[in-house]
Structures are given as structure tokens and as C-alpha cells.
Design a protein around this motif. Sequence first.
Motif, PDB file in Angstrom:
ATOM      1  N   ALA A  38       0.843  -1.151  -0.040  1.00  0.00           N
ATOM      2  CA  ALA A  38      -0.037  -0.012  -0.085  1.00  0.00           C
ATOM      3  C   ALA A  38       0.673   1.268  -0.053  1.00  0.00           C
ATOM      4  CB  ALA A  38      -1.139  -0.051   1.192  1.00  0.00           C
ATOM      5  N   VAL A  39       1.932   1.244   0.860  1.00  0.00           N
ATOM      6  CA  VAL A  39       2.983   2.604   0.846  1.00  0.00           C
ATOM      7  C   VAL A  39       3.587   2.645  -0.416  1.00  0.00           C
ATOM      8  CG1 VAL A  39       4.646   3.505   2.207  1.00  0.00           C
ATOM      9  CG2 VAL A  39       2.700   2.439   3.604  1.00  0.00           C
ATOM     10  N   ARG A  40       4.140   1.465  -1.100  1.00  0.00           N
ATOM     11  CA  ARG A  40       4.758   1.656  -2.275  1.00  0.00           C
ATOM     12  C   ARG A  40       3.908   2.063  -3.336  1.00  0.00           C
ATOM     13  NH1 ARG A  40       9.468  -1.715  -3.349  1.00  0.00           N
ATOM     14  NH2 ARG A  40      10.000  -2.974  -1.420  1.00  0.00           N
ATOM     15  N   ALA A  41       2.748   1.896  -3.165  1.00  0.00           N
ATOM     16  CA  ALA A  41       1.872   2.389  -4.372  1.00  0.00           C
ATOM     17  C   ALA A  41       1.413   3.604  -4.356  1.00  0.00           C
ATOM     18  CB  ALA A  41       0.331   1.603  -4.270  1.00  0.00           C
ATOM     19  N   VAL A  42       1.584   4.212  -3.256  1.00  0.00           N
ATOM     20  CA  VAL A  42       1.299   5.759  -3.116  1.00  0.00           C
ATOM     21  C   VAL A  42       2.450   6.811  -2.924  1.00  0.00           C
ATOM     22  CG1 VAL A  42      -1.091   5.261  -2.004  1.00  0.00           C
ATOM     23  CG2 VAL A  42       1.067   5.683  -0.589  1.00  0.00           C
ATOM     24  N   THR A  43       3.634   6.333  -2.845  1.00  0.00           N
ATOM     25  CA  THR A  43       4.806   7.007  -2.683  1.00  0.00           C
ATOM     26  C   THR A  43       5.745   6.941  -3.879  1.00  0.00           C
ATOM     27  OG1 THR A  43       6.000   5.274  -1.384  1.00  0.00           O
ATOM     28  CG2 THR A  43       4.979   6.745  -0.109  1.00  0.00           C
ATOM     29  N   CYS A  44       6.765   7.684  -4.112  1.00  0.00           N
ATOM     30  CA  CYS A  44       7.623   7.888  -4.990  1.00  0.00           C
ATOM     31  C   CYS A  44       9.161   8.009  -4.026  1.00  0.00           C
ATOM     32  CB  CYS A  44       7.508   9.081  -5.907  1.00  0.00           C
ATOM     33  SG  CYS A  44       8.996   9.189  -6.918  1.00  0.00           S
ATOM     34  N   ILE A  45       9.888   6.975  -3.961  1.00  0.00           N
ATOM     35  CA  ILE A  45      11.153   6.842  -3.350  1.00  0.00           C
ATOM     36  C   ILE A  45      12.383   6.845  -4.228  1.00  0.00           C
ATOM     37  CG2 ILE A  45      12.375   5.557  -1.680  1.00  0.00           C
ATOM     38  CD1 ILE A  45       9.695   6.418  -0.446  1.00  0.00           C
ATOM     39  N   PRO A  46      12.903   8.221  -4.273  1.00  0.00           N
ATOM     40  CA  PRO A  46      13.996   8.199  -5.312  1.00  0.00           C
ATOM     41  C   PRO A  46      15.298   7.471  -4.946  1.00  0.00           C
ATOM     42  CG  PRO A  46      13.868  10.306  -3.732  1.00  0.00           C
ATOM     43  CD  PRO A  46      12.820   9.576  -3.503  1.00  0.00           C
ATOM     44  N   GLY A  47      16.030   7.157  -6.063  1.00  0.00           N
ATOM     45  CA  GLY A  47      17.390   6.658  -5.924  1.00  0.00           C
ATOM     46  C   GLY A  47      17.298   5.106  -5.667  1.00  0.00           C
ATOM     47  N   ASP A  48      18.146   4.792  -4.944  1.00  0.00           N
ATOM     48  CA  ASP A  48      18.307   3.220  -4.496  1.00  0.00           C
ATOM     49  C   ASP A  48      18.255   3.068  -3.160  1.00  0.00           C
ATOM     50  OD1 ASP A  48      18.336   0.496  -5.277  1.00  0.00           O
ATOM     51  OD2 ASP A  48      20.720   0.545  -5.421  1.00  0.00           O
TER      52      ASP A  48
END
Length: 463
Positions: A38-48
Motif C-alpha cells: 500500500a505504501v509503495r503504491a502511494v509513494t515515490c522513493i527516489p534513488g536506490d
Amino acid sequence: MQEINGEHLTIAAVATAVAPGQGGIAVIRLSGPQAQDAVRAVTCIPGDQPWASHRVLYGHVLAKGGVERIDEVLVVLMLAPRSFTGEDVVEIHCHGGVMAVQRVLERVLAQPGVRRAQPGEFSQRAVLNGRLDLTRAEAISDLVAARSQRAAQLAMAGVDGGVQQRIEMLRQRLLDQLSELEARVDFEEDLPPLDGEALLEELLDVRRALLQLVEDGQRSAALRQGLRVALVGRPNVGKSSLLNRLSRRERAIVTDLPGTTRDLLESEIVLEGVPITLLDTAGIRATQDAVEQIGIARSHDALVSADLVVLLFDLSDGWTADDESLRQLIPEGVPWLRVGNKADLVEGTGAAAAATADELEADVRFSAATGVGEAELVQGLLERCGALTDGALLLALNQRQGDLAAAAADALQRSQQVAADGLPWDFWTIDLRQAIQSLGEITGEELTESVLDRIFSRFCIGK
């Protein structure tokens, strides 16, 4: 708890207080199998940035469509079983306030398999998954709700396991005795005789320890729940002045005109570690003023709901028939304290006036103008409603726990009659099992999920 395809739904809620313009950050907590997705679907986490347990990730929460940025956030991952609930827990730390928090939560709740958490559901899952015993979970709720330093200290003792350890130790002592009794029921011919007097003394010793815990819990109730103290008296005897002095601020308007206070004013203070809500009532008198009549009606209601009534009268006027009429309005069973105000006016008028004041038998002589008698007032107030607690009090049961401990003590008390009647050992086991079950309900060993639902429904959402 609701399920989907045999699995618990993932729950989400705001875990911090939310108010307009208040709080730099807010925490949205998720727990369950879909928390990461759920959190992956609503967030943009830049980089590695690796999505590993006990890591903090930086990114943004995106609106539906994946273009608009709702907020800049930190994401904290605590994967099963190393989390508060024992499930995958993910927290989104966003900016505080209202709108950002609401929009982020709406995005999370829109994901498949995620629903809004019920009050106390995170703690309930922690108990069901074996991460917490019930006494620790309740102590966490008490810590969140603590209104004084002393209440927080007692709650922290419960969080550290003090209540659980004490109850479990007593329960184990009873289990040891039960095993001895059951062995005699089944194999008495093959075992040495059981000393009934020693057994009874052990049961009664456990009972005495339980009663002490119940008493400590009753003594500490005021620390956790606080007290409602109604200030009652004729118009212009100094109720508002007393409120202002104890509150250390000008909470109420004070004038020489009768009927200045027309509504019920409340002020929260802490006296000797005890949270107290002072209720400044409208002066009770006959009046044709419609607004003042409403205030007087609320004053009557305050008398019923108060834990203590402070009845003020004017020392310079003496105890009048109107004061006595007010005293008779105090409901039976509600403790009250008679406080003679304006002591500064009386004590400066000669020995005769002072002698007259002594004859009034005021519990406390006080001056709201100078503060004379304030220490005696506070002492008398706490003493009259049983809120003076021993500083050595290290832990305390809440109401639910105290009721169960008292039930266990009652069951053990019945053992005396069983012993006096000379009944066989299997009769001893009946009450002993009841006591053990009651203690198990305190720690959660003997509770059903439906009972847990009722307990945790009183918790705040997000805890």
C-alpha cells in the motif's frame, strides 16, 4: 476482526494528534500483510533506497495518477515479527496540520486490502500476536491519557511489566497449589498426606496480596482519572476568586456584583500530582434573569456529578440560613468541604470576631485575596475525597484489573468455609480454579476475542 481471503486486512490510522496549525509532523501507521504494498503504491522513493526492515526512506506521497505531490515524507519500515503488532508495520511521517494528513490517509485507505483501524486495534493485534500482554497494552493507553507526572509514572510501571509480573507470580502460586490438589484427587493413596492448614494459609496469603493490590488501585484512581470539584456557594462569596487562585490565572471574571458568573466554568489544574477539574458554579439564589437561571440549573447538575463539593461561605457574614440550604442540596454520598472565605477580613477585626469565626466550625479558613489557608485547603480537599496517595505507591491496577483481582480474592476467601466444613480436596479446586481464571483474565491468558474487542474499544484510534 475483519478478514479477507482468510487473512487479516491491513489497518491504517493517524497515530498522532491532528489539529489545524498544530504539530510539525504527523504519523500515519499501517499494520498487516498489505502494509508495504500500500505504501509503495502511494509513494515515490527516489534513488536506490532499500525497502528493508528498520530503515527510514525519504520520498513523496503522490496523488492518484502519480503526478501531483501531496507531501514530502519519511517512510519507516518495521517488518514482522520485529514490530509493535508482530505484523508488517509501515509508518508514513508527513507534515502535521489537517489537510496534508487527511489527503495522505485517504490515498492509503484507497489501496486494496486496507481499511481504517478501529480504536485500540493496533494494541489488540499486538496482544493477539503475543507481542504484549494485556496489562502492558492497557498501561500504554493509560500513559497516553496521563494528566499528571505521577499518573505517567504509574502507567510506565505497567508498561515495564510490573502489573503482569505481580499478577503472574500470584497466579503461579495458585497453580502450584492446584496441581497438588489435583494430584491428591487422582492419586491420594500413592502420595504423602497434604497439609490442609499449610495449603489454606498459602491461599489466604495470596488473597492478602491481592487485596493490597486492589486497595492500591483504589488509592491511585484519582491519579489516573482525575477529580471533578464543584465550587458552590451564595453569590459573591468568592468562588471565582478561589478558582483563579488555584488556577494561577484569571480564569473567571471577578466583580463585587452578585451573579457575575452565569455559566459553569471549568479549569483543569494539578494538585499534589492529582489532576483536578474545578467547576466554578453560578451562585445559587432566586433570580428572574433567564440567563442566570440556566447557570444556576447547571450548578445543580454539577453537584450531582462532582467527586467533591467545596461549599464556600463568607466568614464575615457567618454561616447563614442560605448557606445551610445549599448544604442540604449536596447529594447524599458526595463528600463536601466547608470553606470559610475572606479570612483576611475577619482576622483583622478583633478577638471577638475571631472567636465567632472559630465557632463556625469551618473545615478550612481561607482568603482568596491573600492566599492564607491555601495549603490547608489543598490538603483538606484531597483528604476529604480520598485522593492522598502514598509516595511509595509503585504500581496500581485499573478498574477492570481491580475488579478481577477482587473476584479472585473472594474465591480464595471461600476456601476458608471449605476447610471449615472438612470437604474433600476436589471441592477445594472449584474456587481455586475460579481465582486462577480471574487472574488470567487480568493478563489476557483467559480472555476471548470478543472480550478483547470491548476492552480495546476504549482506546484511542491509532494506538
